[in-house]
Design an enzyme around this catalytic site. Structure first.
Site, PDB file in Angstrom:
ATOM      1  N   ASP A 213       0.829  -1.206   0.000  1.00 43.00           N
ATOM      2  CA  ASP A 213       0.000   0.000   0.000  1.00 43.00           C
ATOM      3  C   ASP A 213       0.864   1.257   0.000  1.00 43.00           C
ATOM      4  O   ASP A 213       1.820   1.346   0.775  1.00 43.00           O
ATOM      5  CB  ASP A 213      -0.870   0.038   1.277  1.00 43.00           C
ATOM      6  CG  ASP A 213      -1.898  -1.072   1.312  1.00 43.00           C
ATOM      7  OD1 ASP A 213      -2.894  -0.904   2.039  1.00 43.00           O
ATOM      8  OD2 ASP A 213      -1.710  -2.100   0.645  1.00 43.00           O
TER       9      ASP A 213
ATOM     10  N   HIS B  46      -2.272  -4.716   2.342  1.00 47.09           N
ATOM     11  CA  HIS B  46      -3.580  -4.487   2.963  1.00 47.09           C
ATOM     12  C   HIS B  46      -3.540  -4.218   4.458  1.00 47.09           C
ATOM     13  O   HIS B  46      -4.470  -3.641   5.015  1.00 47.09           O
ATOM     14  CB  HIS B  46      -4.490  -5.696   2.665  1.00 47.09           C
ATOM     15  CG  HIS B  46      -5.948  -5.512   2.963  1.00 47.09           C
ATOM     16  ND1 HIS B  46      -6.663  -4.385   2.645  1.00 47.09           N
ATOM     17  CD2 HIS B  46      -6.838  -6.342   3.546  1.00 47.09           C
ATOM     18  CE1 HIS B  46      -7.920  -4.544   3.023  1.00 47.09           C
ATOM     19  NE2 HIS B  46      -8.062  -5.714   3.569  1.00 47.09           N
TER      20      HIS B  46
ATOM     21  N   HIS C 105      -0.974   4.535  -0.652  1.00 44.94           N
ATOM     22  CA  HIS C 105      -1.973   5.482  -0.151  1.00 44.94           C
ATOM     23  C   HIS C 105      -1.611   6.936  -0.364  1.00 44.94           C
ATOM     24  O   HIS C 105      -1.598   7.733   0.576  1.00 44.94           O
ATOM     25  CB  HIS C 105      -2.225   5.236   1.350  1.00 44.94           C
ATOM     26  CG  HIS C 105      -3.108   4.065   1.608  1.00 44.94           C
ATOM     27  ND1 HIS C 105      -4.417   3.995   1.180  1.00 44.94           N
ATOM     28  CD2 HIS C 105      -2.873   2.892   2.236  1.00 44.94           C
ATOM     29  CE1 HIS C 105      -4.939   2.832   1.528  1.00 44.94           C
ATOM     30  NE2 HIS C 105      -4.033   2.141   2.166  1.00 44.94           N
TER      31      HIS C 105
ATOM     32  N   ASP D 212      -6.218   7.462  -1.477  1.00 47.31           N
ATOM     33  CA  ASP D 212      -6.883   7.665  -0.177  1.00 47.31           C
ATOM     34  C   ASP D 212      -5.873   7.889   0.936  1.00 47.31           C
ATOM     35  O   ASP D 212      -4.806   7.278   0.977  1.00 47.31           O
ATOM     36  CB  ASP D 212      -7.783   6.477   0.218  1.00 47.31           C
ATOM     37  CG  ASP D 212      -9.089   6.463  -0.554  1.00 47.31           C
ATOM     38  OD1 ASP D 212      -9.700   5.382  -0.669  1.00 47.31           O
ATOM     39  OD2 ASP D 212      -9.496   7.531  -1.036  1.00 47.31           O
ATOM     40  N   ARG D 213      -6.267   8.755   1.852  1.00 44.75           N
ATOM     41  CA  ARG D 213      -5.521   9.041   3.082  1.00 44.75           C
ATOM     42  C   ARG D 213      -4.306   9.942   2.883  1.00 44.75           C
ATOM     43  O   ARG D 213      -4.141  10.917   3.585  1.00 44.75           O
ATOM     44  CB  ARG D 213      -5.124   7.761   3.832  1.00 44.75           C
ATOM     45  CG  ARG D 213      -6.339   7.056   4.418  1.00 44.75           C
ATOM     46  CD  ARG D 213      -5.939   5.871   5.259  1.00 44.75           C
ATOM     47  NE  ARG D 213      -7.041   5.375   6.059  1.00 44.75           N
ATOM     48  CZ  ARG D 213      -7.438   5.880   7.213  1.00 44.75           C
ATOM     49  NH1 ARG D 213      -6.836   6.938   7.716  1.00 44.75           N
ATOM     50  NH2 ARG D 213      -8.436   5.354   7.876  1.00 44.75           N
TER      51      ARG D 213
ATOM     52  N   HIS E 277      -3.957  -8.391  -3.236  1.00 45.05           N
ATOM     53  CA  HIS E 277      -3.944  -7.279  -2.296  1.00 45.05           C
ATOM     54  C   HIS E 277      -4.322  -7.736  -0.884  1.00 45.05           C
ATOM     55  O   HIS E 277      -3.608  -7.467   0.078  1.00 45.05           O
ATOM     56  CB  HIS E 277      -4.907  -6.164  -2.728  1.00 45.05           C
ATOM     57  CG  HIS E 277      -4.996  -5.059  -1.718  1.00 45.05           C
ATOM     58  ND1 HIS E 277      -3.982  -4.144  -1.544  1.00 45.05           N
ATOM     59  CD2 HIS E 277      -5.937  -4.751  -0.791  1.00 45.05           C
ATOM     60  CE1 HIS E 277      -4.309  -3.311  -0.557  1.00 45.05           C
ATOM     61  NE2 HIS E 277      -5.499  -3.668  -0.087  1.00 45.05           N
TER      62      HIS E 277
ATOM     63  N   ARG F 132     -13.920  -6.235   9.253  1.00 44.40           N
ATOM     64  CA  ARG F 132     -13.926  -5.046   8.397  1.00 44.40           C
ATOM     65  C   ARG F 132     -15.272  -4.855   7.703  1.00 44.40           C
ATOM     66  O   ARG F 132     -15.541  -3.801   7.138  1.00 44.40           O
ATOM     67  CB  ARG F 132     -12.864  -5.163   7.308  1.00 44.40           C
ATOM     68  CG  ARG F 132     -11.431  -5.206   7.814  1.00 44.40           C
ATOM     69  CD  ARG F 132     -10.547  -4.891   6.670  1.00 44.40           C
ATOM     70  NE  ARG F 132      -9.165  -5.285   6.843  1.00 44.40           N
ATOM     71  CZ  ARG F 132      -8.161  -4.488   6.517  1.00 44.40           C
ATOM     72  NH1 ARG F 132      -8.393  -3.277   6.066  1.00 44.40           N
ATOM     73  NH2 ARG F 132      -6.917  -4.903   6.661  1.00 44.40           N
TER      74      ARG F 132
ATOM     75  N   ASP G 158      -4.080  -0.196  -3.445  1.00 49.81           N
ATOM     76  CA  ASP G 158      -4.220   0.901  -2.470  1.00 49.81           C
ATOM     77  C   ASP G 158      -3.277   2.056  -2.795  1.00 49.81           C
ATOM     78  O   ASP G 158      -2.425   2.456  -1.994  1.00 49.81           O
ATOM     79  CB  ASP G 158      -4.015   0.387  -1.038  1.00 49.81           C
ATOM     80  CG  ASP G 158      -5.281  -0.261  -0.480  1.00 49.81           C
ATOM     81  OD1 ASP G 158      -5.341  -0.527   0.721  1.00 49.81           O
ATOM     82  OD2 ASP G 158      -6.226  -0.508  -1.271  1.00 49.81           O
TER      83      ASP G 158
ATOM     84  N   ASN H 218      -8.517  -2.789  -2.199  1.00 51.52           N
ATOM     85  CA  ASN H 218      -9.877  -2.463  -1.751  1.00 51.52           C
ATOM     86  C   ASN H 218     -10.161  -0.967  -1.847  1.00 51.52           C
ATOM     87  O   ASN H 218     -11.326  -0.565  -1.927  1.00 51.52           O
ATOM     88  CB  ASN H 218     -10.144  -2.990  -0.343  1.00 51.52           C
ATOM     89  CG  ASN H 218      -9.209  -2.378   0.685  1.00 51.52           C
ATOM     90  OD1 ASN H 218      -7.998  -2.435   0.533  1.00 51.52           O
ATOM     91  ND2 ASN H 218      -9.767  -1.805   1.731  1.00 51.52           N
ATOM     92  N   HIS H 219      -9.129  -0.132  -1.898  1.00 48.13           N
ATOM     93  CA  HIS H 219      -9.369   1.301  -2.018  1.00 48.13           C
ATOM     94  C   HIS H 219      -9.596   1.735  -3.460  1.00 48.13           C
ATOM     95  O   HIS H 219      -9.916   2.884  -3.709  1.00 48.13           O
ATOM     96  CB  HIS H 219      -8.212   2.100  -1.397  1.00 48.13           C
ATOM     97  CG  HIS H 219      -8.337   2.222   0.096  1.00 48.13           C
ATOM     98  ND1 HIS H 219      -8.781   3.359   0.722  1.00 48.13           N
ATOM     99  CD2 HIS H 219      -8.122   1.326   1.078  1.00 48.13           C
ATOM    100  CE1 HIS H 219      -8.808   3.161   2.034  1.00 48.13           C
ATOM    101  NE2 HIS H 219      -8.409   1.933   2.282  1.00 48.13           N
TER     102      HIS H 219
END
Lengths: 358, 384
Positions: free
Chosen positions: B52, B250, B54, B83-84, B162, B223, B80, B112-113
């Site tokens: 990830d 992940h 991000h 995001d963030r 992932h 989750r 990923d 998943n993002h």
């Protein structure tokens, strides 16, 4: 789980054998493996002193990751009520209601307690014993540790309580053994008759017949879901919940063919308002921004494990799968969506309690 | 502006945003490329796996500094990308350009993002709105995400995904026949591959008179999507498919990586000091030509080389980014206390090729680089 209980469930077609063979005290002693980083139970029962202030009470709930605790009055030597987030929300709403509607939002540096001082003319921090069960949705209900779980399920169903105080009487007085919540019951059912519990072959049907019914079949789909739009403020969302006697609302985009679920706000989120410095300003944020910042924080608190934005099931999901999801996520409710995000219903633990008796 | 991927890449290395029209075209062309790739990409070693990131753009540049700039190093990114972090747009645009420019050297796996609902909640949508004034760029990228592959197999031995495993997937062939060109559903095999996590002990203990292939070793993930799975399920998956190892991302790892299940599975995490506050290390997994695995651990990009949120440093046009990130020999990070401390920690133990070692315990002054120059050269020089 012993084969005899499994056989009894199959032959009777209900969970009575399981519920009658387990006591509330047994559930209190069950160990949480701790692999659930997103929501783990505290290792010992928590109760709050009645003289704690609102802020302290809220911080205690948030720090222990619980949503409710009994309030113990040392002077009286007993429990005088329960405190949960709904009471805190009712308190905040009642305080803010005293501010005139067309007055500008109060100065950014004031804390809730200062507002109270203004509103209630110089009384100090409000002790939580005064706001215990302010919402009237949180009665002090108790059950003995020796009672079987079936009694607890009946209490949840009839008294519409969300949690029970479990008392273990010893020679002197009743000893507080813990809180039995609807989540604990769901976890019990999931771990004994769930498809993934390792008890039955996941390819076969659940041994509890009602568990195999879909949410549509048990009548949980199609009821109107109370919702707000992303532009509504957090305060409006809390007000909507309060007036409808709910602990959560969906945030939806309204469309001609129905509502699309984009987020949700629940009363437990008030902890972001009450425990942060100047947090109450967030009451005037739009609720979708509040929701996204809450998820951002929750992911970090869970050690970096982000969760899905909203917990979703489908009308054709089975009841047992829904119970397993509620148990795994430790959520109080999941939203029922058809297709990707069309909101068609909600199922909460309170809806499930009466079904467990079938 | 004429279409020149090398110009775009050079701009992106300088953290300059591309225009909306160029991004639209990039996404269209990349979709055409990806539609021809199967759900399970076959990649040859040597290759470097990245977890990830991000949106931590400067740390992505660190990864290239450590692992080698494209295309000299072959990379598999495990998802990923957005995001963030504050620079999700720059990060994903750069990776898309690199993929388009060197399709055989870059593989992009879906995380998943890489999903509409998640990016609206966790920051990518808001960033696109802020930087481009409207949601179009977000739409182009999220439509592109539907085309990303779901998994990679390296030399028929290392399976990369992932998230993790699914109770619906027993063979890699089952992944091949999924329809991946869609939004990630809430449940099912595709959701499981990007959301699942391994755990040392599943939530439910195994009970009941069932055969080993029916143990309840999957449990529902807290989750809200995917599953948590244990050692037996992992062993079974490797055996049935004739594989040797699973590598996934992940989950945040404080040391940058984590090895589980007697080295049957590992997690690689490539976003140091996650969200600029977790204080963690990061790593990339460098796989040598004989499938030797090495976790190259690194810390956050030194502050003087990155702009803090809200303080943008203007890069002069024509500045070669490589001048700002001096190559081997120049000790650019000597003043940075975290990196200095990191380097001091090395003890002296010989490095055993082909085995995983804690990088803090490695003395590689005697390291013999494999014939393929680049990765090893940069790794060795980074340490000396």
């Amino acid at each position: 789980m012993s084969d005899s209980i499994a056989e009894a469930i199959k032959s009777e077609g209900s969970l009575n054998a399981l519920f009658n063979s387990t006591t509330c005290g047994d559930l209190m002693r069950a160990v949480d493996s701790g692999s659930n980083k997103l929501a783990s139970r505290p290792t010992h029962p928590i109760c709050l002193d009645s003289e704690l202030s609102v802020t302290e009470g809220c911080e205690a709930l948030a720090a222990n990751k619980i949503t409710s605790a009994p309030i113990y009055d040392a002077a009286k030597g007993g429990f005088v009520g329960m405190l949960d987030y709904r009471d805190l929300v009712a308190y905040v709403l009642s305080v803010l209601h005293k501010v005139a509607k067309d007055a500008p939002p109060p100065d950014a540096t004031l804390e809730v307690t200062d507002i109270v001082k203004r509103a209630l003319s110089n009384k100090g921090d409000v002790p939580i014993k005064l706001i215990s069960n302010l919402s009237h949705l949180n009665p002090l209900a108790t059950v003995q540790a020796s009672s079987c779980v079936r009694e607890a399920v009946e209490d949840f169903t009839q008294k519409r309580a969300h949690r029970l105080i479990v008392l273990e009487p010893d020679s002197e007085a009743s000893q507080f053994a813990g809180i039995l919540s609807q989540s604990t019951i769901a976890a019990l059912v999931a771990s004994r008759v769930g498809k993934l519990a390792g008890v039955t072959n996941p390819k076969e049907k659940c041994i509890w017949p009602t568990g195999n019914k879909t949410l549509e079949e048990v009548g949980l789909v199609g009821k109107e879901v109370v919702s707000v739009i992303p532009e509504d403020t957090v305060l409006e969302a809390l007000y909507t919940m309060h007036e409808n006697h709910l602990s959560s609302v969906a945030i939806v985009e309204r469309g001609s063919h129905g509502n699309d679920l984009v987020g949700s706000i629940s009363m437990t989120d008030i902890k972001m308002v009450l425990s942060a410095r100047s947090g109450w300003r967030r009451l005037y944020e739009n609720c979708y921004d509040f929701f996204t910042s809450l998820r951002y924080e929750q992911g970090l608190e869970a050690g970096g494990d982000d969760r899905v934005p909203t917990y979703i099931v489908h009308p054709h999901s089975t009841l047992i799968a829904t119970i397993e999801k509620l148990a795994a996520t430790r959520a109080h409710r999941v939203w029922i969506c058809s297709g990707a995000s069309r909101l068609v219903g909600v199922v909460s633990l309170s809806d499930i309690m009466p079904l467990l008796l079938q | 502006m004429s279409w020149d991927l090398d110009v775009f890449i050079e701009q992106l290395y300088r953290k300059q945003l591309l225009t909306e029209n160029i991004i639209k075209e990039l996404c269209e062309k990349t979709k055409e490329l990806l539609v021809r790739e199967g759900n399970v990409a076959q990649v040859a070693a040597p290759v470097t796996l990245v977890g990830d990131v991000h949106g931590q753009f400067y740390d992505v540049l660190e990864i290239f500094k450590i692992g080698g700039w494209a295309p000299s190093t072959s990379y598999v990114f495990l998802g990923d990308y957005v995001d963030r972090g504050y620079y999700s747009v720059e990060t994903i645009t750069l990776l898309v350009c690199l993929k388009l420019r060197w399709p055989d050297r870059i593989t992009l796996v879906r995380g998943n993002h890489e999903s509409r609902a998640v990016t609206q909640t966790y920051g990518f949508y808001a960033e696109c709105l802020r930087k481009y004034g409207g949601p179009s760029v977000w739409t182009y990228f999220t439509d592109l995400f539907d085309y990303l592959v779901l998994s990679v197999v390296i030399d028929n031995t290392i399976f990369c995904v992932h998230g993790g495993l699914s109770p619906s997937i027993h063979t890699v062939d089952q992944i091949r026949v999924l329809d991946r060109f869609r939004e990630i559903p809430h449940e099912g095999a595709m959701a499981d591959l990007v959301w699942s996590d391994p755990v040392s002990t599943p939530t439910y203990s195994v009970a009941g008179p069932l055969g080993t292939d029916e143990k309840g070793d999957f449990a529902i993930s807290p989750r809200g999507a995917g599953y948590i799975f244990g050692k037996e399920v992992t062993r079974k998956f490797l055996e049935v498919n004739g594989l040797g190892h699973i590598c996934r991302a992940h989950q945040l790892c404080m040391e940058g990586y984590q090895i589980l299940f007697d080295d049957m599975l590992s997690t690689v995490w490539s976003a140091p000091n996650y969200c600029y506050r977790a204080g963690n290390m990061a790593s990339v997994l460098q796989i040598g030509p004989d499938l030797q695995r090495y976790f190259n651990v690194f810390g956050p990009c030194p502050d003087q080389d990155r702009d803090m949120h809200g303080r943008d440093i203007e890069f002069a046009t024509g500045t070669d980014l490589r001048a700002r990130y001096p190559g081997p020999g120049a000790d650019a990070a000597a003043d940075d206390p975290t990196v200095a401390a990191f380097r001091k920690k090395r003890a002296s133990k010989p490095m055993v090729p082909g085995a995983l070692r804690d990088p803090f315990e490695v003395d590689d002054t005697d390291f013999q680089p494999p014939p393929e120059g680049n990765i090893a050269k940069i790794v060795a020089q980074y340490f000396l």
